[in-house]
Design a protein around this motif. Structure first.
Motif, PDB file in Angstrom:
ATOM      1  N   LEU A 114       0.825  -1.205   0.000  1.00  0.00           N
ATOM      2  CA  LEU A 114       0.000   0.000   0.000  1.00  0.00           C
ATOM      3  C   LEU A 114       0.860   1.256   0.000  1.00  0.00           C
ATOM      4  N   CYS A 115       1.998   1.202   0.683  1.00  0.00           N
ATOM      5  CA  CYS A 115       2.937   2.336   0.665  1.00  0.00           C
ATOM      6  C   CYS A 115       3.500   2.559  -0.740  1.00  0.00           C
ATOM      7  N   ALA A 116       3.761   1.446  -1.436  1.00  0.00           N
ATOM      8  CA  ALA A 116       4.360   1.534  -2.780  1.00  0.00           C
ATOM      9  C   ALA A 116       3.377   2.054  -3.819  1.00  0.00           C
ATOM     10  N   LEU A 117       2.066   1.953  -3.549  1.00  0.00           N
ATOM     11  CA  LEU A 117       1.062   2.370  -4.536  1.00  0.00           C
ATOM     12  C   LEU A 117       1.250   3.826  -4.990  1.00  0.00           C
ATOM     13  N   PRO A 118       1.234   4.805  -4.063  1.00  0.00           N
ATOM     14  CA  PRO A 118       1.365   6.191  -4.535  1.00  0.00           C
ATOM     15  C   PRO A 118       2.745   6.480  -5.119  1.00  0.00           C
TER      16      PRO A 118
ATOM     17  N   ALA B  16      -2.163   2.324   4.247  1.00  0.00           N
ATOM     18  CA  ALA B  16      -0.924   1.702   4.726  1.00  0.00           C
ATOM     19  C   ALA B  16      -0.768   1.889   6.231  1.00  0.00           C
ATOM     20  N   LEU B  17      -1.162   3.046   6.740  1.00  0.00           N
ATOM     21  CA  LEU B  17      -1.080   3.299   8.188  1.00  0.00           C
ATOM     22  C   LEU B  17      -2.030   2.376   8.956  1.00  0.00           C
ATOM     23  N   VAL B  18      -3.218   2.145   8.421  1.00  0.00           N
ATOM     24  CA  VAL B  18      -4.168   1.237   9.077  1.00  0.00           C
ATOM     25  C   VAL B  18      -3.603  -0.186   9.091  1.00  0.00           C
TER      26      VAL B  18
END
Length: 397
Positions: free
Chosen positions: A294-298, A380-382
């Protein structure tokens, strides 16, 4: 056959019992039924002369009945009816989908979708428990992985196939395909499903006492947070693509396929690992991969939308794989009490609730004009919060 005790296969067994694959066929039909209605909404709205907003309530009826009605139905299941309960649940699911295809009015269709949702939820909970029961102890994670892989396959492969069929033959053809596959699974299970151990005869009040079990609550909370991050973010793949392409039109289909194929691969590959690695530790590893994806998505979206295919596939693999160790651990935690199937039903409810919360939170952020990259970062934080919650259990293992 009666619902008396049936011993698991011998420890030396290498192949999974045929029963597991038959349950997975039913899960495939369930995956189709869970998601195909969203694609059929325009056709159904036209057929019954209702608005799209009203047609969308078919999805709501199915998911609410699945998430809220199925745990209650599992809790009310008689102690010695584990085998018959699974078969009846699948029978109800098959009947409700066939009746949906034959519905002459929208209100009747709405009612049958709710009944199908209850049957689906009860079947998956009892099916996972049954698959673990008929498999050798060292293969239970693999068996659960096959079931989850079947459901993922129904979502990724079955939904497009049924929608293609609906375009050629009408919207009822999609539901008839679900009915046919569910009926095949039911016929096979009537023939192959052995007698299952009777659950302990305990009152409904004592069954609901599992909600006071700290371990169960922690597992359910991890599933809830993971669903908020993973399933919630799934709702916004198309807006993320539009942001990455600077508003240019891009088809979301390849990216949805990447997510779904990743889910199938993750569900199948995690099974053998679930039989070798302690469930809390494996859950931590999967949550870490989910957070990284999820971090890599943006980051990938900032360069090129096509670069998102890799993190999206990893995200799908981690999101689907997570429920294998989660369900395996719930069965282990409640083994002495004998109500693991109810715990699994509650876990499925947590997933549906998390998906709804994630979609609502993401929609609110978009209404507030927050940038899309922040939406992915928030997911990603969740997922990281779920990892931190899981970490103490992994260290104790």
């Amino acid at each position: 056959m009666s619902d008396s005790f049936h011993s698991a296969p011998a420890v030396g067994t290498t192949a999974l019992p045929a029963t597991v694959y038959l349950i997975a066929i039913g899960a495939f039909a369930l995956g189709m039924a869970s998601y195909v209605t969203a694609g059929l909404m325009p056709m159904i709205a036209g057929a019954f002369s209702v608005s799209l907003a009203m047609a969308a309530q078919l999805v709501t009826a199915f998911t609410l009945a699945y998430g809220l009605g199925s745990p209650l139905a599992v809790a009310l299941l008689p102690a010695r009816a584990q085998r018959s309960g699974l078969l009846i649940a699948l029978g109800v699911f098959v009947l409700a989908n066939g009746a949906s295809a034959l519905a002459s009015g929208f209100s009747g269709l709405l009612a049958w979708r709710a009944i199908a949702g209850i049957g689906a939820g009860v079947y998956l909970a009892l099916g996972i428990a049954a698959a673990a029961c008929v498999s050798a102890p060292q293969q239970r994670g693999k068996a659960i992985g096959v079931i989850m892989g079947g459901m993922a396959g129904g979502t990724v492969l079955g939904v497009p196939l049924s929608l293609l069929l609906a375009q050629q033959l009408g919207w009822t053809a999609a539901l008839w395909l679900v009915t046919l596959l569910g009926g095949l699974a039911l016929a096979g299970l009537l023939w192959q499903l052995p007698a299952l151990p009777a659950a302990p005869a305990i009152s409904l009040r004592r069954k609901l006492a599992l909600l006071a079990d700290g371990q169960v609550l922690a597992i359910l909370l991890v599933s809830l947070l993971a669903a908020i991050a993973s399933l919630g973010m799934y709702t916004f793949i198309a807006p993320l693509l539009a942001w990455s392409a600077n508003g240019m039109a891009m088809s979301a289909t390849p990216f949805l396929w990447a997510w779904g194929v990743g889910g199938i691969v993750g569900s199948v590959l995690v099974g053998p690992w679930a039989d070798k690695v302690a469930a809390p530790k494996l859950t931590c590893i999967i949550l870490l991969l989910l957070a990284l994806a999820l971090c890599a998505l943006p980051l990938a979206a900032g360069w090129s939308a096509w670069l998102m295919l890799a993190p999206i596939a990893l995200w799908g693999a981690a999101g689907w794989a997570l429920q294998v160790p989660q369900n395996q651990r719930l069965l282990a935690v409640r083994a002495r009490q004998g109500d693991g199937n109810l715990a699994i039903a509650l876990n499925e409810s947590a997933l549906y609730l998390g998906s709804a919360i994630g979609a609502a939170m993401g929609g609110l952020l978009l209404l507030l004009n927050w940038p899309m990259w922040l939406l992915a970062a928030g997911a990603a934080l969740v997922a990281t919060a779920a990892l931190l919650l899981q970490w103490p259990a992994a260290r104790r293992t």
